[in-house]
Write an enzyme that holds these catalytic residues in place. Structure first.
Site, PDB file in Angstrom:
ATOM      1  N   ASP A  33      -2.000 -10.675  -0.900  1.00 29.19           N
ATOM      2  CA  ASP A  33      -0.686 -10.042  -0.794  1.00 29.19           C
ATOM      3  C   ASP A  33       0.372 -11.098  -1.044  1.00 29.19           C
ATOM      4  O   ASP A  33       0.381 -12.146  -0.386  1.00 29.19           O
ATOM      5  CB  ASP A  33      -0.486  -9.408   0.591  1.00 29.19           C
ATOM      6  N   ASP A  53       0.637 -14.035  -6.733  1.00 31.75           N
ATOM      7  CA  ASP A  53       1.172 -12.898  -7.476  1.00 31.75           C
ATOM      8  C   ASP A  53       0.030 -12.233  -8.232  1.00 31.75           C
ATOM      9  O   ASP A  53      -0.555 -12.814  -9.140  1.00 31.75           O
ATOM     10  CB  ASP A  53       2.238 -13.397  -8.446  1.00 31.75           C
ATOM     11  N   THR A 112       4.916   4.544   4.141  1.00 30.39           N
ATOM     12  CA  THR A 112       4.827   3.094   3.989  1.00 30.39           C
ATOM     13  C   THR A 112       6.215   2.522   3.733  1.00 30.39           C
ATOM     14  O   THR A 112       7.197   3.256   3.593  1.00 30.39           O
ATOM     15  CB  THR A 112       3.906   2.723   2.816  1.00 30.39           C
ATOM     16  N   TYR A 150       7.644   3.731 -12.568  1.00 35.85           N
ATOM     17  CA  TYR A 150       6.514   3.849 -11.654  1.00 35.85           C
ATOM     18  C   TYR A 150       5.544   4.932 -12.123  1.00 35.85           C
ATOM     19  O   TYR A 150       4.316   4.737 -12.120  1.00 35.85           O
ATOM     20  CB  TYR A 150       7.059   4.164 -10.258  1.00 35.85           C
ATOM     21  N   LYS A 167       1.679   4.350 -13.198  1.00 34.75           N
ATOM     22  CA  LYS A 167       0.612   5.012 -12.457  1.00 34.75           C
ATOM     23  C   LYS A 167      -0.206   5.943 -13.348  1.00 34.75           C
ATOM     24  O   LYS A 167      -1.421   6.108 -13.128  1.00 34.75           O
ATOM     25  CB  LYS A 167       1.201   5.766 -11.277  1.00 34.75           C
TER      26      LYS A 167
END
Length: 305
Positions: A37, A72, A202, A168, A172
């Site tokens: 992460d 990263d 989240t 996004y 995706k």
């Protein structure tokens, strides 16, 4: 005994949210973990090795085994390093789970090109960066019964067309295509590849304005904890899921869905080169009734009839 005893897994985006929930359940089921992460903000800026280190420490303190990495994930060197960490610490690799992602939401007419590039980079290149070295290693094993797993993360934003997330949604949907390609290419090496479209509360979803979110089914009340995504991922990571590959599954609250792969729903033909008027007539008569029924509340309800 756990369902993942001795299986070695890489999890990206492991420091918070869905990735952290997956990491905890994997550890409870006996997996040996490499947790990545960057620790950035929801938009991908900044960095902090702490979140990945904290989850790894939590797992180790409870008797599990985990190492952390704060690189990263869209850097291909990070992907190589994660595979090397798995082999160095545990001597093998069985599962790659690609959760890491960022949001930079704008309507398409207000979207800066750097925000397009950043989101595409983290999601698509971030998946590529871990998958390439992992499957190169699995190919060298020459073990068609290896029960190797790639578990990618897509989104309802791609499947249903979130209006404020063109970058996004594009990334995706690209992950769905990538997953299908992997499933077809890698079956001979004992690899399955599937994608999950999660629904959970989240840090990322908290940044999306209410009027830009894809609505849940009316009246449906669910526990939207990220913990509800982890059981499906844990099942897919185990050795009993060999039968499932190349598919997209949805997980939200207490529901798990199997999405249909794209398919032809109607065809029109001509005896020769198309006459424009004939084509228009056939499309209107044959395609419009079908098209009107595809996500009507999302698409056709916003367009003039």
């Amino acid at each position: 005994m756990g369902t993942l005893d001795g299986r070695v897994a890489i999890v990206t985006g492991a420091g918070r949210g869905i990735g952290a929930s997956i990491s905890r359940m994997f550890a409870q089921q006996g997996a040996l973990l490499v947790l990545n992460d960057l620790g950035s903000g929801p938009d991908g800026t900044g960095g902090d090795a702490g979140p990945a280190q904290d989850i790894a420490k939590e797992i180790n303190d409870l008797g599990g085994r985990a190492v952390s990495d704060g690189g990263d994930v869209a850097d291909t060197a990070t992907g190589r390093r994660l595979v090397e960490l798995a082999l160095e610490h545990y001597g093998r690799l069985d599962v790659v789970v690609n959760v890491a992602g960022i949001l930079r939401d704008r309507m398409i007419f207000n979207l800066p090109e750097e925000d397009w590039d950043a989101v595409i980079r983290v999601h698509l290149r971030g998946h590529f960066a871990t998958i390439k070295p992992a499957v190169a290693h699995w190919r060298e094993q020459r073990n068609p019964g290896g029960h190797y797993r790639i578990i990618n993360f897509t989104s309802d934003s791609a499947l249903q067309g979130s209006p404020g997330q063109p970058n996004y949604a594009a990334a995706k949907m690209g992950i769905i295509g990538l997953t299908a390609s992997l499933a077809n290419a890698l079956a001979r090496y004992g690899v399955t590849a599937n994608a999950i479209a999660p629904g959970a509360a989240t840090r990322l979803t908290a940044t999306v304005p209410d009027d830009k979110k894809i609505a849940d089914d009316p009246g449906r009340e669910q526990d939207m904890s990220p913990d509800n995504i982890a059981p499906l991922v844990t099942y897919l990571a185990g050795t009993e899921s060999d039968w499932l590959s190349g598919r997209t599954l949805g997980a939200a609250g207490y529901e798990v869905k199997l999405w249909n792969n794209p398919e032809v729903v109607e065809t029109v033909t001509s005896d020769g080169p198309w006459d424009l008027g004939d084509l228009a007539d056939k499309l209107t008569k044959s395609f419009r009734p079908k098209a009107d029924g595809l996500h009507p509340s999302i698409f056709m309800g916003q367009l003039p009839k």
